[in-house]
Design a protein around this motif. Structure first.
Motif, short mmCIF file in Angstrom:
data_model
loop_
_atom_site.label_atom_id
_atom_site.label_comp_id
_atom_site.label_asym_id
_atom_site.label_seq_id
_atom_site.Cartn_x
_atom_site.Cartn_y
_atom_site.Cartn_z
N ASN A 38 21.61 20.76 5.60
CA ASN A 38 20.45 21.13 4.79
C ASN A 38 20.24 20.12 3.67
O ASN A 38 21.04 19.20 3.46
CB ASN A 38 20.64 22.53 4.21
CG ASN A 38 22.01 22.67 3.58
OD1 ASN A 38 22.34 21.96 2.65
ND2 ASN A 38 22.84 23.56 4.11
N GLN A 39 19.14 20.31 2.93
CA GLN A 39 18.79 19.37 1.87
C GLN A 39 19.80 19.39 0.72
O GLN A 39 20.06 18.36 0.09
CB GLN A 39 17.39 19.69 1.35
CG GLN A 39 16.79 18.57 0.54
CD GLN A 39 15.33 18.79 0.23
OE1 GLN A 39 14.90 18.56 -0.89
NE2 GLN A 39 14.55 19.25 1.20
N GLU A 40 20.39 20.55 0.45
CA GLU A 40 21.39 20.63 -0.60
C GLU A 40 22.56 19.68 -0.34
O GLU A 40 23.10 19.07 -1.26
CB GLU A 40 21.91 22.07 -0.74
CG GLU A 40 20.91 23.05 -1.30
CD GLU A 40 20.03 23.68 -0.23
OE1 GLU A 40 19.97 23.13 0.91
OE2 GLU A 40 19.39 24.71 -0.52
N ALA A 41 22.92 19.56 0.95
CA ALA A 41 24.04 18.68 1.31
C ALA A 41 23.68 17.21 1.09
O ALA A 41 24.56 16.39 0.81
CB ALA A 41 24.45 18.91 2.76
N VAL A 42 22.40 16.87 1.22
CA VAL A 42 21.96 15.49 0.94
C VAL A 42 22.21 15.14 -0.52
O VAL A 42 22.75 14.09 -0.83
CB VAL A 42 20.46 15.32 1.28
CG1 VAL A 42 19.97 13.95 0.83
CG2 VAL A 42 20.23 15.49 2.77
N TRP A 43 21.83 16.05 -1.42
CA TRP A 43 22.04 15.79 -2.86
C TRP A 43 23.52 15.70 -3.18
O TRP A 43 23.93 14.89 -4.01
CB TRP A 43 21.36 16.87 -3.69
CG TRP A 43 19.88 16.86 -3.55
CD1 TRP A 43 19.10 17.81 -2.97
CD2 TRP A 43 18.99 15.80 -3.96
NE1 TRP A 43 17.78 17.41 -2.99
CE2 TRP A 43 17.68 16.20 -3.59
CE3 TRP A 43 19.17 14.58 -4.60
CZ2 TRP A 43 16.56 15.42 -3.85
CZ3 TRP A 43 18.05 13.79 -4.84
CH2 TRP A 43 16.77 14.20 -4.48
#
Length: 202
Positions: free
Chosen positions: A152-157
């Motif tokens: 998910n996008q949280e993991a990208v950050w």
């Protein structure tokens, strides 16, 4: 009837009526460390009109990328991320890693990550990967290491924070460019590539 009288009538009619509690909608917010799903990524990428193929190592990228590109357009010059320029491209092909120009037809890039939950490719800007490669060419081949697929996008950050310095810009690419501004008719390639091909590595 006055405003106060209207509200008084409404309040009177509601007295004694059972109160109905509306349940809050259930939304799934995956944890940053949730395992990424390759099948989910490919399903969402296909929904966004991306095509894809899979190779074992990055060394296979030149042959496969050129096969896809040359089936769509004649190529004499190819823009690419500088880490990819050292691969075994044909000697007859001019390679450029600077900013894309108005005559740029195709580019090959290396994604920072892929988001399984949305089928999105994450591109970091920088000297080795000009942001114009994401918007100017008609055809864009993006290599994604399967090891860089996150849930998910949280993991990208989280990955960016681990890396340290943030990029000047971060682009999230979900398929070819499109718009419905003209008579609500979808136009492909309006503000960027009209075809995006993902090459999964690993």
């Amino acid at each position: 009837m006055s405003r106060d009288a209207v509200f008084a009538s409404i309040r009177a009619s509601l007295q004694g009526a059972p109160r109905v509690e509306q349940p809050a909608p259930v939304r799934h917010h995956p944890a940053p460390n949730e395992p990424a799903s390759l099948a989910r990524f490919l399903e969402r990428a296909a929904f966004h009109a991306c095509t894809h193929e899979r190779i074992a190592t990055l060394d296979e990228l030149p042959m496969r990328a050129l096969a896809w590109l040359e089936s769509r357009t004649p190529l004499t010059t190819l823009w690419m991320a500088s880490p990819l320029a050292e691969l075994a491209w044909p000697a007859t092909l001019a390679r450029r890693s600077d900013a894309a120009a108005k005559d740029t037809v195709a580019a090959v890039s290396l994604a920072f990550a892929g988001i399984a939950d949305s089928g999105t490719l994450v591109m970091c800007s920088g000297p080795e990967s000009p942001i114009t490669h994401n918007y100017v060419p008609e055809f864009h081949v993006i290599a994604l290491r399967i090891a860089d697929l996150v849930a998910n996008q949280e993991a990208v950050w989280a990955r960016l924070r681990e890396r340290g310095a943030m990029p000047r810009a971060l682009n999230l690419i979900a398929g070819p460019s499109r718009t419905g501004d003209v008579e609500q008719t979808i136009q492909i390639g309006a503000h960027g590539p009209r075809a995006v091909h993902i090459v999964l590595v690993g």
